[in-house]
Design a protein around this motif. Structure first.
Motif, PDB file in Angstrom:
ATOM      1  N   UNK A 212       0.849  -1.250   0.077  1.00 40.60           N
ATOM      2  CA  UNK A 212       0.035  -0.129  -0.110  1.00 40.60           C
ATOM      3  C   UNK A 212       0.694   1.117   0.001  1.00 40.60           C
ATOM      4  N   UNK A 213       0.601   2.084  -0.706  1.00 44.87           N
ATOM      5  CA  UNK A 213       1.370   3.444  -0.819  1.00 44.87           C
ATOM      6  C   UNK A 213       1.133   4.144   0.711  1.00 44.87           C
ATOM      7  N   UNK A 214       2.346   4.576   1.102  1.00 46.27           N
ATOM      8  CA  UNK A 214       2.439   5.077   2.344  1.00 46.27           C
ATOM      9  C   UNK A 214       1.841   6.612   2.498  1.00 46.27           C
ATOM     10  N   UNK A 215       1.253   6.955   3.473  1.00 49.65           N
ATOM     11  CA  UNK A 215       0.880   8.245   3.548  1.00 49.65           C
ATOM     12  C   UNK A 215       1.720   9.129   3.612  1.00 49.65           C
ATOM     13  N   UNK A 216       1.506  10.317   2.850  1.00 49.70           N
ATOM     14  CA  UNK A 216       2.597  11.522   2.798  1.00 49.70           C
ATOM     15  C   UNK A 216       2.818  12.369   4.082  1.00 49.70           C
ATOM     16  N   UNK A 217       1.516  12.379   4.838  1.00 45.13           N
ATOM     17  CA  UNK A 217       1.612  12.957   6.080  1.00 45.13           C
ATOM     18  C   UNK A 217       0.683  12.093   7.058  1.00 45.13           C
ATOM     19  N   UNK A 218       0.872  12.484   8.114  1.00 46.22           N
ATOM     20  CA  UNK A 218       0.116  11.889   9.437  1.00 46.22           C
ATOM     21  C   UNK A 218      -1.031  12.811   9.868  1.00 46.22           C
ATOM     22  N   UNK A 219      -2.285  12.373   9.359  1.00 45.79           N
ATOM     23  CA  UNK A 219      -3.552  13.169   9.588  1.00 45.79           C
ATOM     24  C   UNK A 219      -3.783  12.894  11.124  1.00 45.79           C
ATOM     25  N   UNK A 220      -3.496  13.904  11.997  1.00 52.05           N
ATOM     26  CA  UNK A 220      -3.776  13.840  13.505  1.00 52.05           C
ATOM     27  C   UNK A 220      -5.318  13.828  13.663  1.00 52.05           C
ATOM     28  N   UNK A 221      -5.797  14.814  12.701  1.00 50.90           N
ATOM     29  CA  UNK A 221      -7.654  14.691  13.153  1.00 50.90           C
ATOM     30  C   UNK A 221      -8.357  13.611  12.823  1.00 50.90           C
ATOM     31  N   UNK A 222      -7.698  12.570  12.055  1.00 48.28           N
ATOM     32  CA  UNK A 222      -8.403  11.230  11.772  1.00 48.28           C
ATOM     33  C   UNK A 222      -8.019  10.138  12.495  1.00 48.28           C
ATOM     34  N   UNK A 223      -7.456  10.401  13.625  1.00 50.68           N
ATOM     35  CA  UNK A 223      -6.765   9.349  14.640  1.00 50.68           C
ATOM     36  C   UNK A 223      -7.877   9.450  15.616  1.00 50.68           C
ATOM     37  N   UNK A 224      -8.371   8.145  16.123  1.00 47.97           N
ATOM     38  CA  UNK A 224      -9.422   8.273  17.180  1.00 47.97           C
ATOM     39  C   UNK A 224      -8.882   7.213  17.985  1.00 47.97           C
ATOM     40  N   UNK A 225      -8.393   7.852  19.169  1.00 50.84           N
ATOM     41  CA  UNK A 225      -7.852   7.268  20.415  1.00 50.84           C
ATOM     42  C   UNK A 225      -9.110   6.772  21.139  1.00 50.84           C
ATOM     43  N   UNK A 226      -8.875   5.590  21.595  1.00 52.19           N
ATOM     44  CA  UNK A 226     -10.022   5.063  22.778  1.00 52.19           C
ATOM     45  C   UNK A 226      -9.815   5.848  24.047  1.00 52.19           C
ATOM     46  N   UNK A 227     -10.935   5.708  24.865  1.00 51.94           N
ATOM     47  CA  UNK A 227     -10.923   6.558  26.021  1.00 51.94           C
ATOM     48  C   UNK A 227      -9.640   6.144  27.065  1.00 51.94           C
ATOM     49  N   UNK A 228      -9.250   4.788  27.242  1.00 51.56           N
ATOM     50  CA  UNK A 228      -8.175   4.594  27.991  1.00 51.56           C
ATOM     51  C   UNK A 228      -6.809   5.296  27.240  1.00 51.56           C
ATOM     52  N   UNK A 229      -6.672   5.400  26.184  1.00 52.14           N
ATOM     53  CA  UNK A 229      -5.666   5.947  25.469  1.00 52.14           C
ATOM     54  C   UNK A 229      -5.543   7.778  26.158  1.00 52.14           C
ATOM     55  N   UNK A 230      -6.689   8.124  25.794  1.00 48.49           N
ATOM     56  CA  UNK A 230      -6.967   9.777  26.242  1.00 48.49           C
ATOM     57  C   UNK A 230      -6.426   9.712  27.448  1.00 48.49           C
ATOM     58  N   UNK A 231      -6.996   9.047  28.596  1.00 50.79           N
ATOM     59  CA  UNK A 231      -6.657   9.036  29.925  1.00 50.79           C
ATOM     60  C   UNK A 231      -5.260   8.740  30.104  1.00 50.79           C
ATOM     61  N   UNK A 232      -4.714   7.948  29.369  1.00 45.45           N
ATOM     62  CA  UNK A 232      -3.129   7.806  29.600  1.00 45.45           C
ATOM     63  C   UNK A 232      -2.241   9.131  29.171  1.00 45.45           C
TER      64      UNK A 232
END
Length: 129
Positions: A8-28
């Protein structure tokens, strides 16, 4: 070995607004941010402690500094940081003891950490100010 796999072609940038962290990740992440915030606020807190304990005149200086709405807002944020860091720290200690590792338990404990830290912050903040 001559088999070519389609990649798969690698993304050219990291779209931080599209990453959805689960609640335990947010608490961490909030646990880490609150720890850094508490550490960085230590000089300010030591200054306030010095102003409050020196003499009656320096206590008046302390009272004048803390009476400012912006300083109260900073102290309110610091209060939340401390309470969140404390509650999340207890959660992480329990995780180290292999308590609450299942997905549903981890989500539930994350919700409890957020609710307890925000509730305690509101209660203590209202009582103090």
């Amino acid at each position: 070995m001559s088999e070519v796999t389609a990649r798969k072609p690698r993304p050219k940038y990291l779209a931080l607004n599209e990453i959805r962290l689960p609640l335990p990740g947010i608490v961490s992440i909030l646990h880490r941010i609150s720890g850094v915030g508490i550490f960085l606020m230590l000089p300010f807190l030591l200054y306030l402690l010095d102003r409050s304990l020196g003499s009656p005149e320096t206590f008046e200086t302390f009272a004048a500094v803390v009476d400012n709405w912006f300083i109260k807002l900073v102290l309110f944020g610091l209060l939340w940081a401390y309470l969140h860091h404390f509650c999340a720290g207890i959660r992480f200690l329990l995780l180290d003891l292999h308590k609450g590792l299942e997905l549903e338990e981890a989500r539930k404990s994350s919700k409890i950490v957020l609710i307890v830290s925000l509730t305690l912050t509101l209660i203590i903040g209202v009582v103090l100010w």
